[in-house]
Motif scaffolding. Structure first.
Motif, PDB file in Angstrom:
ATOM      1  N   THR A 226       0.844  -1.183   0.000  1.00  0.00           N
ATOM      2  CA  THR A 226       0.000   0.000   0.000  1.00  0.00           C
ATOM      3  C   THR A 226       0.885   1.240   0.000  1.00  0.00           C
ATOM      4  O   THR A 226       1.725   1.403   0.868  1.00  0.00           O
ATOM      5  CB  THR A 226      -0.910   0.015   1.242  1.00  0.00           C
ATOM      6  OG1 THR A 226      -1.666  -1.190   1.255  1.00  0.00           O
ATOM      7  CG2 THR A 226      -1.828   1.212   1.226  1.00  0.00           C
TER       8      THR A 226
ATOM      9  N   PRO B  74       1.433   5.039   0.648  1.00  0.00           N
ATOM     10  CA  PRO B  74       0.773   6.079   1.447  1.00  0.00           C
ATOM     11  C   PRO B  74       0.557   7.353   0.649  1.00  0.00           C
ATOM     12  O   PRO B  74       1.244   7.616  -0.334  1.00  0.00           O
ATOM     13  CB  PRO B  74       1.762   6.328   2.580  1.00  0.00           C
ATOM     14  CG  PRO B  74       3.083   6.018   1.969  1.00  0.00           C
ATOM     15  CD  PRO B  74       2.832   4.875   1.024  1.00  0.00           C
TER      16      PRO B  74
ATOM     17  N   GLN C  27      -4.170   5.357   7.347  1.00  0.00           N
ATOM     18  CA  GLN C  27      -3.433   4.529   6.396  1.00  0.00           C
ATOM     19  C   GLN C  27      -2.544   3.498   7.090  1.00  0.00           C
ATOM     20  O   GLN C  27      -1.948   2.656   6.449  1.00  0.00           O
ATOM     21  CB  GLN C  27      -2.571   5.414   5.477  1.00  0.00           C
ATOM     22  CG  GLN C  27      -3.417   6.286   4.589  1.00  0.00           C
ATOM     23  CD  GLN C  27      -2.562   7.127   3.676  1.00  0.00           C
ATOM     24  OE1 GLN C  27      -2.276   6.730   2.566  1.00  0.00           O
ATOM     25  NE2 GLN C  27      -2.142   8.268   4.168  1.00  0.00           N
TER      26      GLN C  27
ATOM     27  N   GLY D  39       1.375   0.187   5.667  1.00  0.00           N
ATOM     28  CA  GLY D  39      -0.074   0.120   5.491  1.00  0.00           C
ATOM     29  C   GLY D  39      -0.640  -1.278   5.458  1.00  0.00           C
ATOM     30  O   GLY D  39      -1.846  -1.476   5.570  1.00  0.00           O
TER      31      GLY D  39
END
Length: 80
Positions: free
Chosen positions: A24, A26, A40, A54
């Protein structure tokens, strides 16, 4: 291999170790170099190192602030 921005933040991941299902990225405010949304799950340690990403992976640093180990959300080591 991890790619980074001018501040040294990770911006992309090309996994060469372990099994990585997701990464993921950010949302970062370029003016302040800070995470925009607290939800997050990206967290930094007291030295400013990325301690949790994340995807709830934990990054462990040595005494020289270099990444030493990465653990998945279950606490299993997935990289050294």
């Amino acid at each position: 291999m991890v790619s980074g921005d001018r501040y040294g933040n990770s911006t992309a991941l090309n996994p060469s170790i372990g099994v990585v299902q997701t990464f993921t990225t950010p949302t970062i405010d370029p003016a302040t170099n800070r995470f925009i949304a607290a939800n997050q799950n990206f967290r930094n340690d007291k030295n400013g190192n990325l301690a949790t990403d994340g995807d709830n992976r934990t990054v462990i640093f040595n005494g020289e602030n270099k990444q030493h180990e990465i653990k998945n959300a279950a606490g299993q080591t997935i990289g050294r």
